[in-house]
Design an enzyme around this catalytic site. Structure first.
Site, short mmCIF file in Angstrom:
data_model
loop_
_atom_site.label_atom_id
_atom_site.label_comp_id
_atom_site.label_asym_id
_atom_site.label_seq_id
_atom_site.Cartn_x
_atom_site.Cartn_y
_atom_site.Cartn_z
N CYS A 100 0.84 -1.20 0.00
CA CYS A 100 0.00 0.00 0.00
C CYS A 100 0.88 1.25 0.00
O CYS A 100 1.80 1.36 0.80
CB CYS A 100 -0.89 -0.01 1.24
SG CYS A 100 -1.66 1.57 1.61
N CYS A 104 -3.75 7.54 -1.39
CA CYS A 104 -5.08 7.57 -2.02
C CYS A 104 -6.17 8.14 -1.11
O CYS A 104 -7.13 8.75 -1.59
CB CYS A 104 -5.48 6.17 -2.46
SG CYS A 104 -4.11 5.18 -3.03
N THR A 191 -4.32 5.55 7.51
CA THR A 191 -3.26 5.10 6.59
C THR A 191 -2.31 6.24 6.27
O THR A 191 -2.74 7.29 5.80
CB THR A 191 -3.90 4.57 5.29
OG1 THR A 191 -4.76 3.48 5.60
CG2 THR A 191 -2.84 4.11 4.30
N GLU A 258 -0.67 1.73 9.33
CA GLU A 258 -1.82 2.42 9.93
C GLU A 258 -1.57 2.78 11.38
O GLU A 258 -0.87 2.08 12.11
CB GLU A 258 -3.08 1.54 9.82
CG GLU A 258 -3.75 1.56 8.46
CD GLU A 258 -3.02 0.83 7.35
OE1 GLU A 258 -2.10 0.04 7.67
OE2 GLU A 258 -3.34 1.04 6.17
N HIS A 293 -13.13 6.04 -3.39
CA HIS A 293 -12.10 5.19 -2.78
C HIS A 293 -12.30 3.71 -3.09
O HIS A 293 -11.33 2.97 -3.20
CB HIS A 293 -12.10 5.42 -1.26
CG HIS A 293 -10.79 5.09 -0.63
ND1 HIS A 293 -9.59 5.67 -1.01
CD2 HIS A 293 -10.47 4.20 0.34
CE1 HIS A 293 -8.60 5.16 -0.30
NE2 HIS A 293 -9.10 4.26 0.52
N TYR A 297 -9.40 -0.07 -5.26
CA TYR A 297 -8.85 -1.38 -4.91
C TYR A 297 -8.63 -2.28 -6.12
O TYR A 297 -7.81 -3.20 -6.08
CB TYR A 297 -9.76 -2.06 -3.88
CG TYR A 297 -9.53 -1.52 -2.48
CD1 TYR A 297 -9.71 -0.18 -2.18
CD2 TYR A 297 -9.12 -2.35 -1.45
CE1 TYR A 297 -9.48 0.31 -0.91
CE2 TYR A 297 -8.90 -1.87 -0.17
CZ TYR A 297 -9.08 -0.54 0.08
OH TYR A 297 -8.84 -0.06 1.34
N CYS A 300 -4.92 -0.82 -6.95
CA CYS A 300 -3.79 -1.09 -6.04
C CYS A 300 -3.68 -2.57 -5.70
O CYS A 300 -2.58 -3.12 -5.71
CB CYS A 300 -3.89 -0.23 -4.78
SG CYS A 300 -5.16 -0.73 -3.59
N GLU A 444 -7.17 -5.76 5.88
CA GLU A 444 -7.19 -4.49 5.17
C GLU A 444 -8.06 -4.62 3.91
O GLU A 444 -8.84 -3.71 3.58
CB GLU A 444 -5.75 -4.09 4.81
CG GLU A 444 -5.56 -2.62 4.54
CD GLU A 444 -6.10 -2.22 3.19
OE1 GLU A 444 -6.01 -3.03 2.26
OE2 GLU A 444 -6.63 -1.09 3.08
#
Ligand code: SF4
Length: 491
Positions: A100, A104, A191, A258, A293, A297, A300, A444
């Site tokens: 990660c 973002c 994050t 995180e 958001h 996924y 990424c 996650e």
């Protein structure tokens, strides 16, 4: 300078006085702590790639405010093509870092505030949008690393913010002054906050009219007095302190580093406040953020899965199983699941639409479907990686055993498979697979950008079930058939 270099990013972080705790201990400099360093390296990659000519179109964009070339991580989406390029950027970064890269949440919070501040001004005659654009210009020109902070601790889940026994379970305004407000509370699962320049604080839920103190959206410097970062525990995180191959992804770490971030009576000046009491716009703000958001996924995690599939494929060569038809079919299944979510994310961008403020939003159904698939496909891809890599993922001795002159040779000898490959290749690939499919990465994928049920609620709401019923009735029992051959009547 609109595009920072990786070195400038690290040096700018070094100058900040961030109050951070890792492993329960105060950290003097986040830049020099081995537990944080891999996450800083990952963000540094986002800066590095923006300077490479071959990635310029994907990693940068022209600011609609200044006309200058800026990092795509500070850009307001101006077209469906911008949304597609965002997904491409995420896949590229996922392929480059295998983890990660953290920026973002800040990007999507920027876009959500741009849209919401416009709509609040339209409805209420406030002046948030121009104030936000002034802030955005500075973010673009200084190429800031922004963290987004949305998820409140939430306390008793059956109670609203204003009904909590402890009002600090949701970030709220505790004092109003002529020049700003004082906020208190905390945000969880933050994050990249610990290695960011600033945090965008947004409400994490829709609010009732009487909950005005909770309707606060603002920008807070990471070093502001009263901001405290407490780093989260991750699977195998003490391995980062040991060094060596046991970390799995030694340069870039696992997930986004995180932290929980506490706002202990933090003063926010007026120029950094973009919503202050307009509860009726909180639902739209949260929905905008979530829709931008959730599609991410497919990009990424797609890039991360490319690395995981690569490590698994390499492992099959090292083991000598790569020509087996069943093994090849399982690799194909991993590819199939990965490309399915990526295609949905690209589709969500291609079908994007224009908002009242002029920026572009992903197709909401597709965006939520991407994230829903991630909660399954990442687990399934990881399961197949475990299947193909073998049980040694869970049993292989550690780096210290390899280095011990009394036993290191045994470990190497009895972990050697296909002798064409160095045993250390097998161990390094195995450690990457182990770490990237461990609990932290899985959770996650499950809960990042909202837990699975949050997407299912949106999907059912958008699906148009009544319209689908009408379609079924029309197809099965309708009377507007094209002229053609008459068929026998059914009862
Ligand atoms: Fe970005 Fe993915 Fe990390 Fe979220 S999980 S911050 S979308 S890289």
């Amino acid at each position: 300078m609109a595009l920072k270099t990786p070195e400038q990013y690290v040096e700018s972080l070094r100058k900040l006085k961030i109050c951070a705790y890792v492993g329960g201990e105060r950290v003097e400099s986040v830049v020099d702590h081995p537990g944080i360093a891999p996450h800083i390296n990952t963000v540094a990659k986002t800066y590095e790639l923006a300077h490479q000519a071959e990635h310029r179109e994907v990693m940068t964009a022209l600011s609609h405010l200044s006309g200058e070339r800026v990092h795509r991580y500070t850009h307001i989406f101006q077209s469906a093509d911008d949304l597609v390029k965002k997904i491409q950027m995420l896949r590229l970064l996922g392929q480059t870092t295998g983890t990660c890269f953290q920026r973002c949440v800040g990007l999507d919070a920027l876009n959500a505030l741009y849209a919401a501040s416009f709509e609040i001004d339209q409805g209420e005659g406030t002046g948030y949008h121009q104030r936000f654009c002034d802030y955005l210009l500075r973010v673009q020109r200084e190429d800031l690393m922004l963290a987004g902070a949305m998820t409140d601790p939430k306390g008793h889940r059956a109670k609203k913010p204003s009904e909590q026994a402890d009002p600090d379970q949701f970030v709220h305004v505790v004092e109003r002054r002529p020049d700003g407000v004082v906020i208190r509370g905390a945000k969880l699962h933050n994050t990249g906050g610990i290695n960011s320049h600033e945090i965008l604080v947004l409400p994490g839920t829709g609010l009732a009219a009487e909950e005005k103190d909770y309707a606060i959206a603002c920008a807070v410097p990471a070093e502001a007095p009263g901001v405290v970062f407490i780093f989260g525990r991750q699977s195998n995180d003490t391995r980062k302190l040991e060094g060596g191959c046991d970390i799995g992804n030694p340069r870039f770490g696992v997930v986004g580093g995180e932290a929980m971030v506490v706002f202990d009576n933090v003063f926010v000046p007026n120029e950094h406040i973009f919503m202050n009491g307009e509860t009726q716009y909180c639902g739209a703000l949260v929905t905008y953020f979530a829709t931008w958001h959730r599609a991410n996924y497919g990009g990424c995690k797609g890039g991360n899965a490319d690395v995981l599939i690569g490590a698994t494929a390499k492992m099959t060569r090292i083991l000598g199983t790569d020509r087996n038809a069943v093994v090849r079919d399982k690799l194909t299944e991993m590819i199939h699941m990965n490309e399915t979510t990526y295609a949905s994310a690209i589709g969500a961008g291609a079908m994007g639409y224009k908002l009242p403020c002029g920026s572009y939003m992903f197709d909401p159904m597709m965006s939520n479907t991407v994230k829903q698939n991630i909660t399954r496909n990442v687990y399934q891809i990881s399961r197949l990686a475990h299947d193909l890599a073998g049980g040694f993922l869970a049993t292989m001795p550690d780096q210290k055993a390899l280095e011990n002159p009394e036993i290191g040779a045994y470990v190497k000898k009895y972990h050697t498979a296909n002798p064409d490959y160095d045993v250390m290749e097998r161990i390094r690939m195995g450690r990457y697979i182990e770490n990237m499919t461990s609990v932290t990465s899985m959770v996650e994928s499950m809960h990042g950008a909202g837990s699975p049920q949050a997407q299912r609620i949106v999907m059912l709401g958008l699906a148009g079930i009544e319209a689908k019923i009408k379609m079924a009735e029309q197809v099965i029992s309708g009377t507007d058939d094209v002229k053609g051959i008459a068929l026998p009547k059914s009862n």
